[in-house]
Design an enzyme around this catalytic site. Structure first.
Site, short mmCIF file in Angstrom:
data_model
loop_
_atom_site.label_atom_id
_atom_site.label_comp_id
_atom_site.label_asym_id
_atom_site.label_seq_id
_atom_site.Cartn_x
_atom_site.Cartn_y
_atom_site.Cartn_z
N LYS A 25 -47.97 4.61 -19.06
CA LYS A 25 -48.29 3.19 -19.20
C LYS A 25 -47.22 2.30 -18.56
CE LYS A 25 -48.44 3.20 -23.70
NZ LYS A 25 -48.22 4.61 -24.03
N ARG A 51 -33.48 16.24 -23.89
CA ARG A 51 -33.10 15.30 -24.96
C ARG A 51 -33.84 15.67 -26.24
NH1 ARG A 51 -34.28 9.40 -22.89
NH2 ARG A 51 -36.29 10.28 -23.44
N ARG A 90 -39.12 17.50 -19.27
CA ARG A 90 -38.11 16.57 -18.75
C ARG A 90 -36.70 17.12 -19.00
NH1 ARG A 90 -39.83 10.53 -20.04
NH2 ARG A 90 -39.16 11.06 -22.13
N ARG A 98 -49.64 -1.61 -31.92
CA ARG A 98 -49.65 -0.19 -32.28
C ARG A 98 -50.55 0.11 -33.46
NH1 ARG A 98 -45.72 2.97 -29.80
NH2 ARG A 98 -43.96 1.80 -28.99
N ARG A 106 -44.81 12.31 -32.73
CA ARG A 106 -45.19 11.01 -32.16
C ARG A 106 -46.69 10.96 -31.86
NH1 ARG A 106 -41.55 10.15 -27.12
NH2 ARG A 106 -42.65 8.18 -26.93
#
Ligand SMILES: [Zn+2]
Length: 225
Positions: free
Chosen positions: A16, A164, A130, A91, A175
């Site tokens: 996004k 991370r 990542r 949200r 999430r």
């Protein structure tokens, strides 16, 4: 005065932010990211930032009234006069209602909601792959899409690459769970209002951008711009 007031909706990792930046350039609209705004307020130690930081440090969500106050002021600024691209807000349904009220009080309305659809497993693959340089957090790689020349080593300075905590699978799944429980009901909410436009977020970023740009161009025609 017609405006182009848009929301970008979708799970974490749907791209996004990237798409908002590109659409912002195409249509001359500011990218209003609640995450970026909160981080800036915290860094500048504003009253709002200090208030928000107390919640974030405690691991809590920043309350709706703090966020909505920030958004209401932001979209009233001069560069958002002809519209905005809202990313990271609303949200949940209460936030959506608060946004509708804020827009009404400014004699404005939403033009459309772009939903970037990406399945959970693809989100997990994108985010868990990542890797970040331990020396410089702007040196970012991806094990599948943008691998370093030598596994686990930064191309730019030879430092070690790490995953991370935010990018660990259990964190991502959590999430996604929050997204499905709280944010996904907004899909039906905006669909019933005739505002929802679905975009296949699984394709490569250029194709997603081309589709999103066409959708926004159509919305602009519908707004009579
Ligand atoms: Zn590096």
């Amino acid at each position: 005065m017609a405006e182009l007031n848009l929301i970008l909706l979708g799970p974490p990792g749907a791209g996004k932010g990237t798409q908002a930046d590109r659409l912002g350039e195409d249509f001359g609209l500011p990218h209003v990211s609640t995450g970026d705004m909160l981080r800036a307020q915290v860094a500048e130690k504003t009253e709002l930032g200090q208030q928000a930081k107390r919640y974030m440090d405690a691991g809590d969500l920043v309350p709706d009234e703090v966020i909505i106050g920030m958004i209401e002021a932001r979209i009233a600024e001069g560069d958002a006069r002809d519209g905005f691209l809202l990313d990271g807000f609303p949200r949940n349904e209460q936030q959506a209602e608060a946004l509708a009220a804020a827009l009404r009080s400014q004699q404005r309305h939403l033009s459309g909601v772009l939903l970037f659809e990406v399945p959970d497993d693809e989100v997990v693959r994108r985010l868990t792959g990542r890797r970040v340089c331990v020396k410089n957090a702007t040196h970012i790689y991806h094990v599948d899409f943008d691998p370093p020349k030598h596994e686990g080593v930064c191309d730019q300075d030879g430092s070690r690459l790490v995953q991370r905590d935010d990018d660990r699978e259990e964190t991502i799944r959590h999430r996604l769970g929050v997204y499905h429980a709280q944010t996904e009901p907004l899909i039906g909410y905006y669909d019933r209002a005739g505002l929802l436009r679905r975009i296949d977020g699984r394709r490569d970023p250029d194709e997603v951008h081309a589709h999103a740009r066409a959708v926004v161009a159509t919305l602009r025609l519908e707004e009579g711009l």
